[in-house]
Design an enzyme around this catalytic site. Structure first.
Site, short mmCIF file in Angstrom:
data_model
loop_
_atom_site.label_atom_id
_atom_site.label_comp_id
_atom_site.label_asym_id
_atom_site.label_seq_id
_atom_site.Cartn_x
_atom_site.Cartn_y
_atom_site.Cartn_z
CG HIS A 1 0.16 0.52 -7.65
ND1 HIS A 1 -0.05 0.13 -6.25
CD2 HIS A 1 -1.15 -0.10 -8.04
CE1 HIS A 1 -0.92 -0.51 -5.95
NE2 HIS A 1 -1.77 -0.93 -6.91
CG ASP B 1 3.98 -1.95 -0.63
OD1 ASP B 1 3.76 -0.94 -0.31
OD2 ASP B 1 3.19 -2.67 -1.32
CG HIS C 1 -3.19 -0.17 7.49
ND1 HIS C 1 -3.51 0.90 6.93
CD2 HIS C 1 -2.85 -1.05 6.47
CE1 HIS C 1 -3.56 1.04 5.52
NE2 HIS C 1 -3.02 -0.25 5.42
N GLY D 1 -2.38 -4.00 3.32
CA GLY D 1 -0.87 -3.48 3.78
C GLY D 1 -0.32 -4.25 4.88
ZN LIG Z 1 3.34 0.97 -1.89
#
Ligand SMILES: [Zn+2]
Length: 432
Positions: free
Chosen positions: A180, A306, A310, A325
């Site tokens: 990352h 990815d 949430h 996200g």
């Molecule tokens: Zn991720």
């Protein structure tokens, strides 16, 4: 004997360079035959005329949230979302609660996934204990327990010396480190890409250099150690260019891009919709074009979602407070068909490479291909079908998608895992 016959579909298999109309016979969970005409009576059959028949899609970057954050997603809901999106295997990131930084947790996820999951789940172990970036997690033990790669995703590994050690250990087990890339002193407090748009909106930015610096560092470490690094979610033109140059020089590096980074720019943030808040952030048009070019010329090996679900209430907060996200499993294929296939950025075989064959290779999985003897993980799609994305219809518990209301091409009709149809249009539940 359990059999399934798939007839008349366009079979796409980059590993054998096959792109043509074939029948596929599945028997006892394996591919038994791929031939132009398989004449068999009394066998359950899928008529696949005008459809694409592909090796099951593999997403090597998913956040399942279980254990610890079941209000966001569970292994059950996440794998159902994956099946709906055409994925037969997903690799899940270790930033759960507790963090997957020991063998028992790697085992726990696999057992839970076998019991409740719709698709195959391969855990990714943490690089450092508790994702704290201080001490290496027991990578060998996790590998023995079934971990397929290592990553502190969500956090960068700030210490270069720890990263070097991690690369050296991982290479002993032929495993890959997924990085990352974020230089945290630059990105700290940032909410979106730093640039014209963040100035207009008055929001603190994350400069593209935050990514570039870490990509450059990890290339240097891969070059120095000779060990493999996989760059997660590359989002900047400079990052893509560094990877391109490193590959040319023979550095053992691979990279992925997400569908949101190749289909949206930071202009999407204009309405302050927290569903556009993602890390790395949505970038500029120039960056999007660089990512597209990188996908096209092979600099970027993989499309990974990815997927980061949430809870509704968390994303309902003001932009500054909402978590980063986007959910991605159910929109990945339609975004790829709409923005890559229909715009001739990728050929169908290249798309399958990036969504199945390459992730399988990078994670050392015996999947990603349609060949006789292979496990029958198969995805069948209608590339022409157009459908409006409705966030209230997602199988993921997460509703956080910036693509709500968009009309996209490409619909997953069947997801087949080990010869069993785990998803069709009407949802045949697992094992029935
Ligand atoms: Zn991720």
């Amino acid at each position: 004997m359990k059999k399934l016959l798939i007839t008349g579909g366009r079979v796409l298999d980059p590993k054998s360079n096959r792109d043509g109309i074939f029948d596929i016979l599945v028997e006892e969970g394996k591919i038994k035959a791929i031939e132009e005409n398989i004449a068999l009576e009394d066998v359950p059959r899928i008529e696949a005329q005008a459809l694409w028949v592909m090796p099951g899609l593999i997403d090597m970057h998913v956040h399942l949230r279980e254990p610890g954050f079941e209000h966001k997603e569970t292994i059950k809901s996440g794998t159902k979302s994956a099946a709906a999106g055409g994925f037969t295997t997903i690799a899940c990131m270790p930033n759960t609660q507790p963090v997957v930084d020991q063998a028992s947790l790697v085992e726990y996820i696999q057992i839970k996934a076998q019991r409740e999951g719709f698709v195959k789940v391969r855990p990714i172990g943490a690089i450092s204990k508790g994702l704290q970036g201080e001490e290496l997690a027991p990578m060998g033990e996790m590998m023995d327990a079934g971990a397929v790669a290592f990553s502190d995703d969500g956090n960068p590994v700030v210490s270069s010396s720890l990263m070097k050690k991690a690369l050296e250990y991982a290479s002993m087990w032929k495993a890959v480190i997924i990085s990352h890339c974020e230089e945290p002193s630059l990105s700290k407090g940032g909410l979106m890409n730093e640039g014209e748009m963040s100035t207009i909106l008055g929001m603190q930015g994350i400069p593209s250099a935050a990514e570039e610096i870490m990509v450059a560092r990890d290339i240097a470490l891969a070059r120095y150690t000779g060990c493999r690094v996989h760059i997660a979610h590359v989002s900047t033109a400079a990052g893509v260019e560094l990877i391109r140059r490193a590959k040319r020089q023979g550095v053992a590096i691979t990279a992925e891009a997400t569908p949101h980074h190749f289909s949206l720019t930071d202009r999407a943030v204009e309405g302050y919709d927290a569903d556009t808040k993602v890390n790395p952030p949505l970038r500029t048009q120039e960056d999007v074009e660089a990512v597209l070019k990188g996908l096209q010329d092979g600099t970027i090996d993989v499309i990974a979602t990815d997927h980061a679900p949430h809870h509704r209430d968390e994303k309902k907060q003001e932009y500054k407070l909402a978590p980063f996200g986007i959910v991605g499993l159910e929109t990945a294929l339609p975004l790829a068909i709409t923005h890559l296939i229909r715009k001739n950025i990728l050929s169908p075989l290249q798309l399958v490479e990036k969504m199945s064959l390459h992730p399988a290779r990078i994670l050392n999985l015996s999947a990603g291909t349609l060949q006789v003897g292979q496990e029958a993980d198969i995805t069948i799609i209608d590339p022409q079908a157009e459908k409006k994305i409705d966030k209230n219809q997602l199988y993921s518990q997460g509703r956080n998608t910036p693509f709500h209301g968009q009309s996209l091409y490409g619909q997953v009709l069947y997801t087949i895992v080990d010869g069993i149809v785990v998803k069709n249009l009407e949802w045949i539940e697992k094992g029935e």
